[in-house]
Write a protein that holds these residues in place. Structure first.
Motif, mmCIF file in Angstrom:
data_model
loop_
_atom_site.group_PDB
_atom_site.id
_atom_site.type_symbol
_atom_site.label_atom_id
_atom_site.label_comp_id
_atom_site.label_asym_id
_atom_site.label_seq_id
_atom_site.Cartn_x
_atom_site.Cartn_y
_atom_site.Cartn_z
ATOM 1 N N GLN A 71 0.812 -1.216 0.000
ATOM 2 C CA GLN A 71 0.000 0.000 0.000
ATOM 3 C C GLN A 71 0.846 1.268 0.000
ATOM 4 O O GLN A 71 0.299 2.364 0.032
ATOM 5 C CB GLN A 71 -0.939 0.020 1.208
ATOM 6 C CG GLN A 71 -2.056 -0.975 1.120
ATOM 7 C CD GLN A 71 -2.978 -0.899 2.322
ATOM 8 O OE1 GLN A 71 -2.777 -0.116 3.244
ATOM 9 N NE2 GLN A 71 -4.009 -1.710 2.321
ATOM 10 N N LEU A 72 2.177 1.133 -0.016
ATOM 11 C CA LEU A 72 3.026 2.319 -0.025
ATOM 12 C C LEU A 72 2.845 3.134 -1.301
ATOM 13 O O LEU A 72 3.004 4.349 -1.290
ATOM 14 C CB LEU A 72 4.492 1.928 0.155
ATOM 15 C CG LEU A 72 4.892 1.497 1.565
ATOM 16 C CD1 LEU A 72 6.340 1.057 1.593
ATOM 17 C CD2 LEU A 72 4.647 2.603 2.572
ATOM 18 N N ASN A 73 2.515 2.492 -2.393
ATOM 19 C CA ASN A 73 2.224 3.201 -3.630
ATOM 20 C C ASN A 73 0.749 3.612 -3.587
ATOM 21 O O ASN A 73 -0.134 2.842 -3.959
ATOM 22 C CB ASN A 73 2.505 2.326 -4.847
ATOM 23 C CG ASN A 73 2.307 3.079 -6.148
ATOM 24 O OD1 ASN A 73 1.867 4.226 -6.158
ATOM 25 N ND2 ASN A 73 2.632 2.431 -7.247
ATOM 26 N N VAL A 74 0.495 4.836 -3.131
ATOM 27 C CA VAL A 74 -0.880 5.273 -2.916
ATOM 28 C C VAL A 74 -1.681 5.373 -4.205
ATOM 29 O O VAL A 74 -2.910 5.329 -4.170
ATOM 30 C CB VAL A 74 -0.937 6.610 -2.140
ATOM 31 C CG1 VAL A 74 -0.362 6.451 -0.762
ATOM 32 C CG2 VAL A 74 -0.265 7.719 -2.893
ATOM 33 N N ASP A 75 -1.009 5.499 -5.336
ATOM 34 C CA ASP A 75 -1.745 5.587 -6.596
ATOM 35 C C ASP A 75 -2.436 4.275 -6.952
ATOM 36 O O ASP A 75 -3.313 4.256 -7.811
ATOM 37 C CB ASP A 75 -0.810 6.018 -7.729
ATOM 38 C CG ASP A 75 -0.384 7.466 -7.579
ATOM 39 O OD1 ASP A 75 -1.211 8.280 -7.114
ATOM 40 O OD2 ASP A 75 0.764 7.792 -7.903
ATOM 41 N N LYS A 76 -2.049 3.185 -6.296
ATOM 42 C CA LYS A 76 -2.679 1.891 -6.554
ATOM 43 C C LYS A 76 -3.708 1.519 -5.491
ATOM 44 O O LYS A 76 -4.196 0.393 -5.473
ATOM 45 C CB LYS A 76 -1.608 0.804 -6.654
ATOM 46 C CG LYS A 76 -0.730 0.964 -7.874
ATOM 47 C CD LYS A 76 0.221 -0.197 -8.017
ATOM 48 C CE LYS A 76 1.057 -0.008 -9.280
ATOM 49 N NZ LYS A 76 1.992 -1.120 -9.473
ATOM 50 N N HIS A 84 -10.050 8.479 -9.601
ATOM 51 C CA HIS A 84 -9.635 8.688 -10.989
ATOM 52 C C HIS A 84 -10.455 7.897 -12.001
ATOM 53 O O HIS A 84 -10.648 8.365 -13.121
ATOM 54 C CB HIS A 84 -8.150 8.348 -11.154
ATOM 55 C CG HIS A 84 -7.252 9.279 -10.421
ATOM 56 N ND1 HIS A 84 -7.177 10.626 -10.686
ATOM 57 C CD2 HIS A 84 -6.393 9.059 -9.389
ATOM 58 C CE1 HIS A 84 -6.307 11.189 -9.871
ATOM 59 N NE2 HIS A 84 -5.822 10.272 -9.062
ATOM 60 N N GLN A 85 -10.921 6.714 -11.627
ATOM 61 C CA GLN A 85 -11.594 5.843 -12.589
ATOM 62 C C GLN A 85 -13.104 5.734 -12.389
ATOM 63 O O GLN A 85 -13.840 5.599 -13.357
ATOM 64 C CB GLN A 85 -10.992 4.428 -12.540
ATOM 65 C CG GLN A 85 -9.496 4.375 -12.700
ATOM 66 C CD GLN A 85 -9.021 4.883 -14.049
ATOM 67 O OE1 GLN A 85 -9.679 4.683 -15.058
ATOM 68 N NE2 GLN A 85 -7.881 5.559 -14.067
ATOM 69 N N ILE A 90 -18.404 7.251 -5.249
ATOM 70 C CA ILE A 90 -18.284 8.012 -4.002
ATOM 71 C C ILE A 90 -19.500 8.914 -3.913
ATOM 72 O O ILE A 90 -19.701 9.791 -4.744
ATOM 73 C CB ILE A 90 -16.985 8.838 -3.969
ATOM 74 C CG1 ILE A 90 -15.769 7.909 -4.080
ATOM 75 C CG2 ILE A 90 -16.916 9.670 -2.691
ATOM 76 C CD1 ILE A 90 -14.453 8.629 -4.268
ATOM 77 N N VAL A 91 -20.348 8.693 -2.896
ATOM 78 C CA VAL A 91 -21.603 9.439 -2.810
ATOM 79 C C VAL A 91 -21.612 10.496 -1.708
ATOM 80 O O VAL A 91 -22.418 11.418 -1.754
ATOM 81 C CB VAL A 91 -22.815 8.487 -2.619
ATOM 82 C CG1 VAL A 91 -22.976 7.592 -3.836
ATOM 83 C CG2 VAL A 91 -22.699 7.662 -1.352
ATOM 84 N N LEU A 143 -15.822 15.780 -7.471
ATOM 85 C CA LEU A 143 -16.981 14.925 -7.193
ATOM 86 C C LEU A 143 -18.259 15.764 -7.111
ATOM 87 O O LEU A 143 -18.891 15.856 -6.056
ATOM 88 C CB LEU A 143 -16.766 14.169 -5.873
ATOM 89 C CG LEU A 143 -15.488 13.343 -5.745
ATOM 90 C CD1 LEU A 143 -15.265 12.903 -4.306
ATOM 91 C CD2 LEU A 143 -15.539 12.149 -6.682
ATOM 92 N N PRO A 144 -18.659 16.389 -8.218
ATOM 93 C CA PRO A 144 -19.823 17.280 -8.166
ATOM 94 C C PRO A 144 -21.133 16.552 -7.859
ATOM 95 O O PRO A 144 -22.097 17.172 -7.419
ATOM 96 C CB PRO A 144 -19.864 17.899 -9.571
ATOM 97 C CG PRO A 144 -19.154 16.916 -10.441
ATOM 98 C CD PRO A 144 -18.110 16.277 -9.565
#
Length: 171
Positions: A71-76, A84-85, A90-91, A143-144
């Motif tokens: 988990q050190l690579n936060v982008d993953k 990003h995807q 996310i509500v 996240l509008p």
């Protein structure tokens, strides 16, 4: 242009907080692993309970070390993937600030940023309280469709149906 700058700043602060949280988790797991090794080594022949406890600590520490190392690579991480995807998952985003004020003197003020997901799951990130507003403002532009801020009413809606917290798109 200003909104994009806020989003970039929010993502930089969020990544930094996630990296720091991952490092602390990894350090804690390594300490548990080390504690288990020491306990097992010194009590292997003297005390069965402590040696078994040490072996359990080694196993748990090794598993957590493996998990947190990846988990050190936060982008993953799941959160970055969602942002990003699949941001539509996310509500609801809200923060909670914890203050430690023994005898009226503020010693500690820290925040947690909660990302509540459409499937009922949630992700939280620990952030310095001073950065919560900056990150929230940046995420608001990303996240509008999501609801921001905590109220008891929103919690009830989320418990009933997370979709109730999605904002309607302007036509």
């Amino acid at each position: 242009m200003e909104q994009i700058d806020k989003q970039i700043e929010a993502m930089v602060l969020l990544r930094k907080a996630m990296r720091q949280e991952s490092r602390w988790q990894l350090i804690t797991a390594l300490l548990l692993l080390l504690f288990g090794i020491v306990l097992s080594y010194f009590f292997f022949n003297q005390n069965r309970f402590l040696s078994v406890l040490g072996l359990v600590a080694v196993l748990v520490g090794a598993r957590l070390t493996h998990l947190f190392f990846h988990q050190l690579n936060v982008d993953k991480t799941k959160l970055m993937h969602l942002l990003h995807q699949q941001p539509e998952k996310i509500v609801w985003v809200y923060s909670v600030v914890t203050e430690r004020t023994p005898f009226g003197f503020q010693l500690f003020k820290h925040g947690l940023l909660y990302f509540m997901l459409i499937d009922g799951d949630n992700i939280s990130v620990s952030l310095p309280s001073a950065q919560l507003k900056i990150v929230s403002e940046g995420l608001n532009g990303m996240l509008p469709h999501a609801t921001f801020g905590y109220t008891k009413e929103r919690e009830v809606h989320y418990q009933k149906s997370p979709e109730m917290l999605l904002k309607k798109a302007d036509n």
